[in-house]
Design an enzyme around this catalytic site. Structure first.
Site, mmCIF file in Angstrom:
data_model
loop_
_atom_site.group_PDB
_atom_site.id
_atom_site.type_symbol
_atom_site.label_atom_id
_atom_site.label_comp_id
_atom_site.label_asym_id
_atom_site.label_seq_id
_atom_site.Cartn_x
_atom_site.Cartn_y
_atom_site.Cartn_z
ATOM 1 N N ASP A 51 0.883 -1.117 0.044
ATOM 2 C CA ASP A 51 -0.257 0.006 0.047
ATOM 3 C C ASP A 51 0.837 1.193 0.099
ATOM 4 O O ASP A 51 0.249 2.367 0.466
ATOM 5 C CB ASP A 51 -1.037 -0.099 1.268
ATOM 6 C CG ASP A 51 -0.127 -0.281 2.320
ATOM 7 O OD1 ASP A 51 0.870 -0.431 2.571
ATOM 8 O OD2 ASP A 51 -0.867 -0.018 3.654
ATOM 9 N N HIS A 255 25.127 8.781 -17.884
ATOM 10 C CA HIS A 255 23.853 8.683 -17.042
ATOM 11 C C HIS A 255 23.939 7.588 -15.669
ATOM 12 O O HIS A 255 22.881 6.972 -15.381
ATOM 13 C CB HIS A 255 22.422 8.388 -17.682
ATOM 14 C CG HIS A 255 22.014 9.837 -18.386
ATOM 15 N ND1 HIS A 255 20.910 9.761 -19.328
ATOM 16 C CD2 HIS A 255 22.509 11.139 -18.471
ATOM 17 C CE1 HIS A 255 20.738 11.089 -19.657
ATOM 18 N NE2 HIS A 255 21.508 11.810 -19.178
ATOM 19 N N ASP A 272 25.576 15.394 -11.775
ATOM 20 C CA ASP A 272 24.791 16.027 -12.372
ATOM 21 C C ASP A 272 23.543 15.978 -11.770
ATOM 22 O O ASP A 272 23.005 14.830 -11.516
ATOM 23 C CB ASP A 272 24.481 15.397 -13.804
ATOM 24 C CG ASP A 272 23.518 16.093 -14.806
ATOM 25 O OD1 ASP A 272 22.800 16.667 -14.376
ATOM 26 O OD2 ASP A 272 23.762 15.677 -16.016
ATOM 27 N N ASP A 283 18.910 21.796 -13.902
ATOM 28 C CA ASP A 283 19.660 20.759 -14.398
ATOM 29 C C ASP A 283 21.196 21.431 -14.494
ATOM 30 O O ASP A 283 21.432 22.179 -15.187
ATOM 31 C CB ASP A 283 19.236 20.396 -15.769
ATOM 32 C CG ASP A 283 20.038 19.153 -16.376
ATOM 33 O OD1 ASP A 283 20.791 18.582 -15.709
ATOM 34 O OD2 ASP A 283 19.634 18.727 -17.607
ATOM 35 N N HIS A 364 27.590 13.055 -26.983
ATOM 36 C CA HIS A 364 26.307 13.152 -26.732
ATOM 37 C C HIS A 364 25.977 14.863 -27.200
ATOM 38 O O HIS A 364 26.967 15.786 -27.558
ATOM 39 C CB HIS A 364 25.727 13.476 -25.417
ATOM 40 C CG HIS A 364 26.564 14.187 -24.175
ATOM 41 N ND1 HIS A 364 26.217 15.497 -24.107
ATOM 42 C CD2 HIS A 364 27.691 13.750 -23.557
ATOM 43 C CE1 HIS A 364 27.232 16.078 -23.197
ATOM 44 N NE2 HIS A 364 27.771 14.907 -22.819
ATOM 45 N N HIS A 368 19.277 20.634 -24.354
ATOM 46 C CA HIS A 368 18.130 20.459 -24.486
ATOM 47 C C HIS A 368 17.059 21.534 -23.758
ATOM 48 O O HIS A 368 17.480 22.359 -22.846
ATOM 49 C CB HIS A 368 17.760 19.043 -23.746
ATOM 50 C CG HIS A 368 18.087 18.905 -22.457
ATOM 51 N ND1 HIS A 368 17.465 19.365 -21.158
ATOM 52 C CD2 HIS A 368 19.381 18.300 -21.769
ATOM 53 C CE1 HIS A 368 18.066 19.008 -20.409
ATOM 54 N NE2 HIS A 368 19.267 18.441 -20.484
ATOM 55 N N HIS A 375 14.003 17.021 -19.693
ATOM 56 C CA HIS A 375 14.232 17.138 -21.155
ATOM 57 C C HIS A 375 12.799 17.701 -21.655
ATOM 58 O O HIS A 375 12.064 16.884 -22.098
ATOM 59 C CB HIS A 375 14.523 15.596 -21.566
ATOM 60 C CG HIS A 375 15.903 15.392 -21.107
ATOM 61 N ND1 HIS A 375 16.150 13.950 -21.096
ATOM 62 C CD2 HIS A 375 16.900 15.977 -20.876
ATOM 63 C CE1 HIS A 375 17.283 13.779 -20.627
ATOM 64 N NE2 HIS A 375 17.903 14.768 -20.363
ATOM 65 N N GLU A 398 25.721 21.941 -21.903
ATOM 66 C CA GLU A 398 26.299 20.954 -21.147
ATOM 67 C C GLU A 398 27.391 20.041 -21.975
ATOM 68 O O GLU A 398 27.250 18.861 -22.094
ATOM 69 C CB GLU A 398 25.235 19.921 -20.796
ATOM 70 C CG GLU A 398 24.324 19.509 -21.535
ATOM 71 C CD GLU A 398 23.192 18.495 -20.862
ATOM 72 O OE1 GLU A 398 23.870 17.514 -20.375
ATOM 73 O OE2 GLU A 398 22.073 18.821 -20.932
ATOM 74 N N TYR A 402 34.831 12.660 -22.051
ATOM 75 C CA TYR A 402 34.823 11.391 -21.177
ATOM 76 C C TYR A 402 35.736 10.323 -21.694
ATOM 77 O O TYR A 402 35.880 9.773 -22.941
ATOM 78 C CB TYR A 402 33.610 10.874 -21.217
ATOM 79 C CG TYR A 402 32.467 11.856 -21.095
ATOM 80 C CD1 TYR A 402 31.817 12.087 -19.964
ATOM 81 C CD2 TYR A 402 31.798 12.346 -22.332
ATOM 82 C CE1 TYR A 402 30.755 13.042 -19.557
ATOM 83 C CE2 TYR A 402 30.812 13.527 -21.987
ATOM 84 C CZ TYR A 402 30.314 13.753 -20.837
ATOM 85 O OH TYR A 402 29.302 14.860 -20.607
ATOM 86 N N ARG A 422 32.018 17.233 -17.340
ATOM 87 C CA ARG A 422 31.030 17.842 -18.035
ATOM 88 C C ARG A 422 30.663 19.038 -17.254
ATOM 89 O O ARG A 422 30.632 19.124 -15.923
ATOM 90 C CB ARG A 422 29.616 16.967 -17.937
ATOM 91 C CG ARG A 422 28.509 17.616 -18.512
ATOM 92 C CD ARG A 422 27.463 16.569 -19.080
ATOM 93 N NE ARG A 422 26.530 15.902 -18.079
ATOM 94 C CZ ARG A 422 26.830 14.498 -17.843
ATOM 95 N NH1 ARG A 422 27.504 14.005 -18.571
ATOM 96 N NH2 ARG A 422 26.079 13.956 -16.804
ATOM 97 N N GLU A 424 27.558 21.845 -16.887
ATOM 98 C CA GLU A 424 26.062 22.055 -17.495
ATOM 99 C C GLU A 424 25.393 23.333 -16.596
ATOM 100 O O GLU A 424 25.525 23.335 -15.343
ATOM 101 C CB GLU A 424 25.433 20.870 -17.188
ATOM 102 C CG GLU A 424 23.981 21.397 -17.573
ATOM 103 C CD GLU A 424 23.185 19.815 -17.634
ATOM 104 O OE1 GLU A 424 23.376 19.072 -16.944
ATOM 105 O OE2 GLU A 424 22.142 19.696 -18.515
HETATM 106 N N1 GLY Z 1 20.657 15.441 -16.304
HETATM 107 C C1 GLY Z 1 20.500 14.805 -17.606
HETATM 108 C C2 GLY Z 1 20.884 15.808 -18.620
HETATM 109 O O1 GLY Z 1 21.765 16.429 -18.327
HETATM 110 O O2 GLY Z 1 20.506 15.667 -19.807
HETATM 111 MN MN MN Z 2 20.845 18.378 -19.243
HETATM 112 MN MN MN Z 3 22.129 17.337 -16.334
#
Ligand code: GLY
Ligand code: MN
Ligand code: MN
Length: 454
Positions: A51, A255, A272, A283, A364, A368, A375, A398, A402, A422, A424
């Site tokens: 529950d 991720h 992140d 983000d 990547h 976004h 996203h 971002e 890597y 990274r 961002e």
């Molecule tokens: N936190 C996921 C991204 O930066 O897209």
């Molecule tokens: Mn992001």
């Molecule tokens: Mn991110």
């Protein structure tokens, strides 16, 4: 522990006014056929075990149009007596349930919010909607969110398509409102921007709290705990997406969310993590060395990523193409890696999307849309061409590099083994140029080292 980090947190903005939601609803129905019935569902609560439920998060579209956060809600709009009327089904007041789970605004609360014209008991949804379904021509519904509502609409569309010849009424098609809503959500109002800035302010301070943690004997989970605790301490609901906290080789997994390894002195940690406030996401990614001092090799990579990020942010200009930041970041990253000898191709070759060596270390996109979803919604390239930036859009920037020494598909340069960096930030597009909403989060090597030494 958090009080020092949060002492300069600007106050939370005023709650969204009823007028704000009414304006969004009006923009949404503008130009819509008056024979449309709009249905905006929310997802069902999900069972965690027995529950116990997962923390409830309603649909971003429902939040956008009504601000209603509780489960079992459905909004609708129907054209009546010359104007659009908005209704909302909500959980009714229920003393026993309220004793166990918390107070409910009920229909009275929904009605007095001024956000909708009429509130109904969620238990009456079918009986209220049936006549509206019978008299509309188009149902506007995003399917796949509420299976009971999908079934109700399907039954009416199918049943009525047979009876329509005789009665001349009833729905004949189902349309998806997603694109219409996405176009609205893509351009943030002044009030939305204030809340996004607040989410950014909280998230920035959470990263600082993590940087200040003593580094000896750290586990990734300690950093996660401090960051997520800071989100809540600062007034957020919690995270906007599962936090990524990776030390050493885990920093090279884009991720990574296991967050349970011991951090070794000299590792880079990549964090992140962003808070969700009033539904709005922040983000932020920062990367820094356990122990507090960047090594020469780490510094070389960090400098390139930061330069790439700054070049990308400079492209966030009204009227310029929204893929400009990615193009700029890739160029600076490739130039940097060529100068370090990591890439042995010409710049043009390195940037090639099939054979370019940059893809080995930067695989990547550079950003976004950001908003109620991390996203966020909004077509990037309508008709295959990147849309130009407009005032009020918010995008993340971002870039990263890597160097996973564990990867079997590449030969990682030894000097940079297991460095993952990274950086961002969240950028608001304005007529006066890019505004970095997350600028309270330190990102130069000097500023980060100063905080870790403090
Ligand atoms: N936190 C996921 C991204 O930066 O897209
Ligand atoms: Mn992001
Ligand atoms: Mn991110």
């Amino acid at each position: 522990m958090y009080s020092e980090v949060f002492e300069d947190l600007p106050p939370a903005p005023a709650p969204f006014s009823a007028g704000e939601f009414k304006a969004r609803q009006k923009r949404f129905t503008s130009g819509l056929s008056t024979e449309t019935l709009v249905l905006i569902p929310s997802p069902e609560e999900r069972v965690h075990s027995n529950d116990v439920h997962y923390r409830y998060r309603t649909s971003s579209d429902l939040l956008y149009l009504t601000g209603w956060e509780d489960p079992d809600a459905t909004a609708y709009a129907v054209h009546r007596n010359g104007s659009w009327s908005w209704g909302l089904f909500v959980q009714p007041k229920d003393t026993l349930m309220e004793i166990w789970e918390g107070r409910r605004p009920g229909m009275e609360g929904a009605q007095s919010s001024g956000v909708v014209d009429i509130a109904h008991n969620a238990l009456d949804r079918t009986s209220v909607l049936e006549p509206l379904l019978d008299s509309c021509k188009v149902v506007m519904l995003r399917r796949g969110i509420d299976s009971a509502l999908d079934a109700l609409v399907d039954a009416h569309v199918l049943g009525r398509s047979r009876a329509r010849q005789r009665h001349g009424t009833g729905p004949i098609s189902i349309e998806d409102p997603s694109e219409r809503l996405a176009e609205l959500r893509l351009r943030k109002s002044a009030a939305e921007i204030e809340w996004m800035r607040h989410a950014s302010n909280i998230s920035a301070r959470a990263h600082v709290a993590a940087m200040r943690l003593p580094h000896h004997g750290l586990n990734e989970r300690h950093l996660q705990a401090v960051i997520e605790g800071a989100f809540v301490y600062g007034g957020a609901n919690g995270w906007a997406y599962p936090s990524i906290v990776g030390c050493g080789e885990n920093a090279t997994i884009l991720h990574y969310t296991v967050n349970n390894a011991t951090c070794e002195h000299g590792d880079v940690v990549l964090i992140d993590a962003g808070a969700e406030v009033h539904g709005y996401a922040s983000d932020i990614t920062r990367s820094w060395p356990i122990g507090g001092r960047f090594s020469d090799a780490q510094r070389e990579i960090y400098d390139i990523v930061l330069a790439a990020q700054e070049a990308a942010i400079a492209e966030c200009i009204v009227g310029r193409p929204s893929d400009g930041p990615h193009t700029a970041a890739r160029r600076v990253l490739a130039e940097g890696l060529i100068s370090l000898g990591v890439i042995d191709q010409t710049l043009e070759e390195a940037l090639d999307m099939e054979h370019g060596q940059l893809l080995q270390w930067y695989m990547h996109g550079t950003g976004h849309w950001l908003g109620l979803d991390v996203h966020d919604v909004g077509v990037y390239s309508p008709g295959g061409k990147a849309r130009p930036f407009e005032q009020g859009m918010v995008i993340t920037v971002e870039p990263g590099l890597y160097f996973g020494a564990w990867r079997p598909d590449v030969t990682c340069p030894e000097r940079y083994a297991n460095i993952g960096i990274r950086i961002e930030d969240d950028v608001l597009i304005t007529d006066e140029g890019p505004v970095v909403l997350t600028s309270d989060c330190p990102k130069t090597i000097e500023d980060i080292e100063a905080i870790m030494g403090s």
